[in-house]
Write a protein that holds these residues in place. Structure first.
Motif, mmCIF file in Angstrom:
data_model
loop_
_atom_site.group_PDB
_atom_site.id
_atom_site.type_symbol
_atom_site.label_atom_id
_atom_site.label_comp_id
_atom_site.label_asym_id
_atom_site.label_seq_id
_atom_site.Cartn_x
_atom_site.Cartn_y
_atom_site.Cartn_z
ATOM 1 N N THR A 1 44.806 42.574 20.022
ATOM 2 C CA THR A 1 43.624 41.703 20.088
ATOM 3 C C THR A 1 43.204 41.381 18.662
ATOM 4 O OG1 THR A 1 42.949 42.778 22.123
ATOM 5 C CG2 THR A 1 41.248 41.551 20.943
ATOM 6 N N LYS A 2 43.169 40.075 18.335
ATOM 7 C CA LYS A 2 42.827 39.685 16.957
ATOM 8 C C LYS A 2 41.333 39.393 16.818
ATOM 9 C CE LYS A 2 45.783 37.645 14.437
ATOM 10 N NZ LYS A 2 46.605 36.605 13.794
ATOM 11 N N ILE B 1 35.970 35.943 21.048
ATOM 12 C CA ILE B 1 35.328 34.663 20.729
ATOM 13 C C ILE B 1 34.147 34.449 21.657
ATOM 14 C CG2 ILE B 1 35.766 32.157 20.632
ATOM 15 C CD1 ILE B 1 38.778 32.959 20.283
ATOM 16 N N ALA C 1 36.110 34.239 25.300
ATOM 17 C CA ALA C 1 37.576 34.295 25.247
ATOM 18 C C ALA C 1 38.050 35.448 24.363
ATOM 19 C CB ALA C 1 38.125 32.975 24.693
ATOM 20 N N LYS D 1 41.204 36.319 21.669
ATOM 21 C CA LYS D 1 42.334 35.788 20.908
ATOM 22 C C LYS D 1 43.296 36.949 20.621
ATOM 23 C CE LYS D 1 42.667 32.970 16.772
ATOM 24 N NZ LYS D 1 42.048 32.908 15.445
ATOM 25 N N GLU E 1 50.387 33.706 18.742
ATOM 26 C CA GLU E 1 48.938 33.780 19.014
ATOM 27 C C GLU E 1 48.574 33.025 20.286
ATOM 28 O OE1 GLU E 1 46.508 34.054 14.940
ATOM 29 O OE2 GLU E 1 45.882 32.413 16.249
ATOM 30 N N THR F 1 45.081 32.365 23.291
ATOM 31 C CA THR F 1 43.679 32.598 23.653
ATOM 32 C C THR F 1 43.587 32.663 25.163
ATOM 33 O OG1 THR F 1 43.002 31.344 21.741
ATOM 34 C CG2 THR F 1 41.328 31.715 23.384
#
Ligand code: FAD
Ligand code: SF4
Length: 475
Positions: free
Chosen positions: A352-353, A356, A364, A366, A384, A386
């Protein structure tokens, strides 16, 4: 050995589960125990193979071949006595143990393992149905007083053993009900809480006193316990969850798993829970692929979530293990829980980056795909993505016990922040403080119910020996 040719004649039979469409409408247990005939046949599959690897695979060393044989001969009364001789709470393990015993079963080398857990489940349910589970009251009191801090499986097992040795035991629990994670972690559909209530009644009759809303180190002082009791057992579990320090962590809709699961169990128990997190109609993402994550999946589906997705950082394990390499040990392989069967999109090697949101609310997640090279995690370029998310549950394990209770007693910790105490040799389960012992997840870190029961039982023996000079409690 019940039937010499049983393992060749009969296939392994799984316990019947109620259909998904029915069971997701409520929080009731849906695993039906084996019938007498089914259990007899399953018991007949045990080869009594000489060296019972199952018994060493089981952390409490249940004497599995013996009760398999007794069930084959439909001698249920003796079967429960043998089972209880090593396990205080087969009602818990027969329902929620991952059954490392079955991985170690000799039949598992080239066939399906004996359904040990399902037989255990059938034995204990029959014992309750027939009134064979009764208080074992020790009329000879020692006059020694023991405080147990925490009422999970470790604390309960220790308390029961010590009460049966004639000591006066008081269990202090910070929550409003007894049971630890059995009560407020594991959902009712896996473990009906009536199982805990009837054990509590048994233990009260045996002389155990339960005190709830007693947070030792906060509204109950550690010094008072040390002064008023001859020994103290710390059995407070490992409650500190692992966090996810990514951008957006603070958004409304991102929660630790336990902030979702505990209030839900309270709601099922009939409590009014203000501001309960509801997954109804929401897109849920669960981060973490273990038991806790799986329980979030099952609970979200019961709420009526719009979608449930579960991400795991580690790669997808193989469908089947290479048995010649791993048997009789617990293998790494793909595991699909009953909650997964109820519906979830699962994916592995996902990091998980960021989380959002809009106006402070999560919308969301990302993420990106990762690869593991030489033990290092590397992001796959261009991977990547979303995904829509109204709720994210962080179920990435627990790092340590809450430190406050350990600090209140001033006990030494290991390098992971657990109570430091060994499990072998003289002085095992003893902390650095005189007359203070530790058992279960607070000592070993996040683990399993069956390990907690083992530690509670073994710790009880050490406390008994410490107080009386020797102990006849089983090791
Ligand atoms: C969601 C979830 C699902 C799980 N599912 C499974 C499963 O299916 N099978 C399995 O084998 N294991 C499962 N586990 C793991 C298992 O529940 C634990 O390993 C086990 O309960 C540990 O037992 P314990 O007695 O050491 O601690 P706990 O069960 O954590 O109990 C500790 C108790 O101590 C109390 N306490 C803590 N500090 C204090 C204090 N200062 N004063 C008073 N009381 C205090 C806590 O409130 C708690 O009630 C699961 C864990 C989680 C979180
Ligand atoms: S407690 Fe767990 S490991 Fe032990 S016999 Fe039962 S299911 Fe197997």
């Amino acid at each position: 050995m019940g039937k010499v040719t049983g393992f060749m004649e009969f296939d392994r039979l799984a316990e019947e589960n109620l259909p998904v469409k029915d069971r997701v409408k409520n929080y009731k247990e849906f695993v039906l125990h084996l019938t007498d005939d089914q259990a007899k046949q399953q018991g007949a599959r045990c080869m009594d193979c000489g060296i019972p690897f199952c018994t060493t695979g089981c952390p409490i060393n249940n004497i599995i071949p013996d009760w398999n044989d007794l069930v084959y001969h439909q001698d249920w009364r003796n079967a429960i006595d043998v089972l209880h001789s090593t396990n205080n709470f087969p009602d818990f393990t027969g329902r929620i143990c991952p059954a490392p015993c079955e991985a170690a079963c000799t039949l598992n080398i080239n066939n399906d393992a004996v359904g040990i857990k399902s037989i255990e489940h059938a034995i204990i349910d029959k014992a309750w149905e027939n009134g064979w589970v009764t208080p074992q009251i020790n009329p000879n009191k020692t006059g020694k007083k023991i405080a147990v801090v925490g009422s999970g499986p470790a604390g309960l097992a220790a308390a029961q053993q010590l009460a049966r040795a004639g000591h006066s035991v008081t269990v202090f629990e910070k929550n409003d009900r007894i049971g630890g994670l059995l009560r407020y972690g594991i959902p009712d559909f896996k473990l009906d809480k009536a199982n805990i209530d009837r054990r509590m009644a048994q233990m009260e009759a045996e002389g155990v006193t339960f005190k709830v809303n007693q947070n030792v180190g906060e509204n109950v002082s550690a010094a008072d316990l040390e002064r008023d009791f001859d020994a103290v057992i710390l059995a407070g579990g490992a409650e500190l969850p692992r966090d996810l320090p990514v951008p957006g962590r603070e958004l409304d809709g991102v929660h630790f798993a336990m902030d979702f699961l505990t209030p839900n169990n309270k709601m099922v128990a009939g409590d009014t829970v203000p501001n309960q997190i509801k997954a109804t109609g929401k897109h849920v993402v669960v981060i973490g692929g273990g038991d806790t994550g799986s329980d979030c999946v099952g609970t979200s589906n019961r709420h009526g979530a719009a979608s449930v997705t579960q991400f795991e950082l580690m790669p997808q394990p193989p469908e089947k293990e290479n048995k010649s390499l791993v048997w009789p040990n617990w293998p790494l392989k793909m595991r699909t829980s009953s909650s997964h069967e109820e519906g979830a999109d699962r994916d592995w090697s996902i990091t998980t980056k960021a989380l959002i949101g809009e106006n402070g609310k999560l919308t969301a997640l990302k993420g990106a795909r990762v690869e593991w090279k030489d033990g290092k995690m590397v992001e796959v370029p261009g991977s990547e993505f979303t995904i829509k998310a109204d709720l994210v549950f962080l179920a990435m394990g627990f790092v340590s016990p809450v430190q406050k209770v350990l600090d209140a007693f001033g006990v030494e910790k290991d390098n992971r922040g657990n109570a430091k105490a060994t499990t072998d040799g003289e002085g095992c389960y003893k902390t650095s403080k005189a007359k203070v012992f530790a058992a279960g997840d607070i000592r070993r870190g996040q683990s399993l119910v069956v390990w907690a029961i083992r530690e509670g039982r073994q710790c009880a023996r050490e406390v008994d020996a410490f107080l009386m000079g020797s102990s006849t409690l089983p090791r």
